[in-house]
Scaffold this motif. Structure first.
Motif, mmCIF file in Angstrom:
data_model
loop_
_atom_site.group_PDB
_atom_site.id
_atom_site.type_symbol
_atom_site.label_atom_id
_atom_site.label_comp_id
_atom_site.label_asym_id
_atom_site.label_seq_id
_atom_site.Cartn_x
_atom_site.Cartn_y
_atom_site.Cartn_z
ATOM 1 N N GLY A 93 0.856 -1.262 -0.102
ATOM 2 C CA GLY A 93 0.234 0.077 0.004
ATOM 3 C C GLY A 93 0.843 1.182 0.002
ATOM 4 O O GLY A 93 2.108 1.340 -0.637
ATOM 5 N N SER A 94 0.477 2.393 0.602
ATOM 6 C CA SER A 94 1.215 3.728 0.679
ATOM 7 C C SER A 94 0.763 4.324 2.065
ATOM 8 O O SER A 94 -0.294 3.868 2.689
ATOM 9 C CB SER A 94 0.677 4.409 -0.404
ATOM 10 N N VAL A 95 1.323 5.141 2.316
ATOM 11 C CA VAL A 95 1.256 5.942 3.673
ATOM 12 C C VAL A 95 0.127 6.583 3.574
ATOM 13 O O VAL A 95 -0.754 6.822 4.406
ATOM 14 C CB VAL A 95 2.572 6.671 3.966
ATOM 15 N N PHE A 96 0.029 7.433 2.517
ATOM 16 C CA PHE A 96 -1.180 8.418 2.307
ATOM 17 C C PHE A 96 -2.193 8.030 1.355
ATOM 18 O O PHE A 96 -3.472 8.712 1.064
ATOM 19 C CB PHE A 96 -0.720 9.980 2.141
ATOM 20 N N GLY A 97 -1.973 6.944 0.486
ATOM 21 C CA GLY A 97 -3.041 6.777 -0.552
ATOM 22 C C GLY A 97 -3.437 7.832 -1.573
ATOM 23 O O GLY A 97 -2.439 8.485 -1.857
ATOM 24 N N GLY A 98 -4.870 8.112 -1.793
ATOM 25 C CA GLY A 98 -5.050 8.987 -2.604
ATOM 26 C C GLY A 98 -5.106 10.333 -2.132
ATOM 27 O O GLY A 98 -5.485 11.350 -2.536
ATOM 28 N N GLU A 99 -5.055 10.521 -0.733
ATOM 29 C CA GLU A 99 -4.951 11.708 0.023
ATOM 30 C C GLU A 99 -3.969 12.328 0.372
ATOM 31 O O GLU A 99 -3.354 11.538 1.129
ATOM 32 C CB GLU A 99 -6.163 11.532 1.161
ATOM 33 N N ARG A 100 -3.432 13.472 -0.090
ATOM 34 C CA ARG A 100 -2.198 14.086 0.714
ATOM 35 C C ARG A 100 -2.445 14.866 1.877
ATOM 36 O O ARG A 100 -3.652 15.279 2.196
ATOM 37 C CB ARG A 100 -1.789 15.148 -0.497
ATOM 38 N N PRO A 101 -1.495 14.875 2.623
ATOM 39 C CA PRO A 101 -1.485 15.925 3.959
ATOM 40 C C PRO A 101 -2.183 17.114 3.629
ATOM 41 O O PRO A 101 -1.671 17.737 2.507
ATOM 42 C CB PRO A 101 -0.286 15.774 4.390
ATOM 43 N N ALA A 102 -3.103 17.614 4.031
ATOM 44 C CA ALA A 102 -3.960 19.094 3.981
ATOM 45 C C ALA A 102 -2.806 20.057 3.621
ATOM 46 O O ALA A 102 -3.023 21.172 3.013
ATOM 47 C CB ALA A 102 -4.752 19.235 5.098
ATOM 48 N N TRP A 103 -1.502 19.883 4.651
ATOM 49 C CA TRP A 103 -0.612 21.092 4.656
ATOM 50 C C TRP A 103 0.340 21.104 3.401
ATOM 51 O O TRP A 103 0.986 22.161 3.127
ATOM 52 C CB TRP A 103 -0.024 21.138 6.049
ATOM 53 N N ALA A 104 0.250 19.912 2.930
ATOM 54 C CA ALA A 104 1.337 19.912 1.455
ATOM 55 C C ALA A 104 0.932 19.642 0.337
ATOM 56 O O ALA A 104 -0.382 19.249 0.067
ATOM 57 C CB ALA A 104 2.264 18.737 2.206
ATOM 58 N N ASP A 105 1.893 20.128 -0.801
ATOM 59 C CA ASP A 105 1.118 20.131 -2.097
ATOM 60 C C ASP A 105 2.121 18.897 -2.983
ATOM 61 O O ASP A 105 1.360 18.253 -3.652
ATOM 62 C CB ASP A 105 0.903 21.351 -2.758
ATOM 63 N N TYR A 106 3.186 19.003 -2.859
ATOM 64 C CA TYR A 106 4.090 18.202 -3.591
ATOM 65 C C TYR A 106 5.585 18.161 -3.043
ATOM 66 O O TYR A 106 5.812 18.445 -2.097
ATOM 67 C CB TYR A 106 4.252 18.716 -4.854
#
Length: 532
Positions: A93-106
């Motif tokens: 899997g992945s740590v954040f999946g399809g949702e990025r942390p709200a504070w970060a963009d790339y």
């Protein structure tokens, strides 16, 4: 070694990519490594993580090993891999999946996975919305997640990156990180600052451990990983230019009796440099396995075109010399075993969800569904279209995809097979509006290189991309399930040297351009590595 709350373990010898339950994924099956005994060396058939896996990190939790790596501007953010034998790895899997942390963009870089007090922590770098690079942290009750993000811990004006958790000699947890001064033509201090017990905030004051001062280090030091051995803290670190054809990366080491120093750099740095097989080794984690020591790090394969694959995960053994300093045999990346064969990939979309190996531009996640043995990809009218990509493993490869119902695509819609650098850079063979087109997208501008009429009454259309040295691309199509192929080229191979940004490799996959109401249907994707 770190104390047990931040225990690290050596990464395994292969990679198995699997899908989530019910999904059709890719099982990457390298040849089995020779068995090892408790005191035997690992047969270092590099790369241990083939493909674009920069800044790898690994931790042992119970009887299972968990690894992660930089995903940069590809989603899902931070892959999670697991193994019970350090030889066969599953993409879990992945740590954040399809949702990025709200504070970060790339720029999702350098995740460091650790275990403490029954929780798993991921310390990572990301670009703060409206700001600069910062270090954040997420935690989970289980290594497979779900992870809860706790936001940024530190974000200095010039940027803060490459976090590493470490306890001092009294057991106090600290965060180690780099101030990204090289982004502003300044030095790059390595800082240490205490953390609270929950690992969610820094406390006290920060202390500089060391910075770039030696000529070989160039304009930066970064990627610190620490262990304790023989009464010293040892900090393995990378220096100089990490990425691209002109990379100059290498690995050094410094040591101190106490975490806050004073720190002494080894007089014989750099201790790990490039050789005939691997270029620019760096950003590694020093780990112990069965009494032997290794550095898991990334490097570029030296074969022409392999820079476009990306920085791959490799493993190099070292010993502790008479003076206590680490020594790598030959001073370069381990090459004592034949290179691990590249995996072959086939996805027939036979499950109920998208396979875990698929990736997408992190800011533009596409809408996709898998059912009835098909991938249904909704088109996108902007940013080059909706893209799903797969990492490549070598410089020479063939990829195919079958596009169903090309003649039934709505007006203004095109879909097909593409080599993907990022949303602004791609080479694609696309069908739509009664035409087949070879399209080059460079810096956001599209150019049709060649086109032809879509074969009358075309049913399933098999599309093929062939890459040589990862820079020269040819394209073809088939209307009889790949028994015969018709080229669609400019007469010579088309250059894709411009495709990937400086910090990542090429992806190959499927693309759909057009109104969001349009859907392109695919029923098979393959990726086959070729001998150079």
């Amino acid at each position: 070694m770190r104390t047990t709350t931040f225990y690290r373990c050596v990464l395994g010898l292969g990679l198995l990519g699997a899908a989530r339950p019910g999904a059709q994924g890719q099982r990457l099956s390298p040849a089995a490594a020779p068995a090892t005994t408790a005191s035997a060396a690992i047969a270092l058939a590099n790369p241990v993580l083939p493909g674009d896996f920069p800044d790898p990190s690994v931790v042992k939790i119970g009887n299972t090993y968990w690894a992660t790596a930089t995903s940069s501007n590809w989603g899902p953010v931070f892959p999670l891999l697991k193994s019970t034998n350090l030889t066969d790895w599953t993409l879990a899997g992945s740590v954040f999946g399809g949702e990025r942390p709200a504070w970060a963009d790339y720029y999702f870089w350098a995740p460091e996975i650790s275990q403490d007090g029954g929780k798993t922590y991921i310390f990572y770098t990301a670009h703060k919305r409206g700001g600069n690079l910062a270090v954040g942290v997420a935690s989970a009750d289980r290594p497979e997640g779900p992870y809860r993000d706790h936001g940024p811990l530190v974000g200095q004006p010039d940027g803060s990156i490459d976090a590493f958790p470490m306890r001092d000699e009294k057991g106090q947890p600290y965060l180690i990180w780099k101030e990204d001064g090289n982004s502003a033509n300044k030095p790059t201090p390595i800082w240490a600052q205490p953390m609270n017990a929950a690992r969610t905030a820094l406390t006290g004051t920060k202390t500089e451990l060391f910075r770039n001062t030696a000529p070989w280090e160039g304009n930066l030091v970064e990627g610190v990983s620490m262990v304790r051995h023989g009464g010293y803290f040892y900090a393995f670190y990378a220096a100089n230019g990490c990425c691209g054809g002109g990379c100059t990366y290498a690995t050094g080491v410094a040591r101190a009796r106490t975490l806050l120093g004073p720190w002494e750099k080894y007089a014989r740095n750099p201790i790990l440099t490039q050789n005939a097989a691997w270029r620019c080794p760096g950003h590694g984690t020093a780990v112990e396995r069965n009494g032997r020591w290794y550095l898991l790090h990334h490097a570029y394969a030296a074969v022409a075109g392999s820079q476009m694959v990306g920085r791959q995960g490799v493993l190099s053994e070292f010993t502790w010399g008479p003076s206590g300093w680490p020594v790598f045999a030959g001073g370069g990346v381990a090459t004592g075993a034949p290179a691990r064969p590249a995996p072959a990939v086939r996805d027939g979309f036979d499950g109920t969800a998208l396979g875990l190996a698929w990736q997408w531009p992190v800011e533009y996640q596409p809408t996709a569904a898998v059912r009835d043995g098909q991938l249904h990809l909704s088109a996108r009218p902007d940013h080059g279209g909706a893209a799903l990509g797969h990492t490549v493993y070598v410089a020479d490869y063939d990829a195919t995809a079958t596009l169903l119902h090309p003649g039934a695509l709505p007006a203004g819609t095109a879909a097909g097979l593409a080599a993907l650098g990022d949303p602004d850079n791609a080479l694609a063979l696309l069908a739509g509006d009664g035409r087949l087109r070879l399209v080059r997208r460079a810096k956001g501008q599209e150019e049709v290189l060649v086109e032809t009429a879509l074969p009358a009454g075309a049913g399933p259309l098999r599309l093929r991309l062939q890459a040589r040295r990862n820079t020269q691309f040819t394209f073809a199509y088939s209307t009889d399930e790949g028994r015969t192929w018709a080229p669609l080229t400019t007469g010579t191979a088309t250059s894709g040297a411009y495709l990937p940004p400086w910090d990542r490799g090429i992806r190959v996959g499927v693309l759909a351009q057009g109104p969001a109401t349009a859907v392109a249907d695919f029923d098979e994707f393959t990726l086959t590595s070729q001998a150079p």
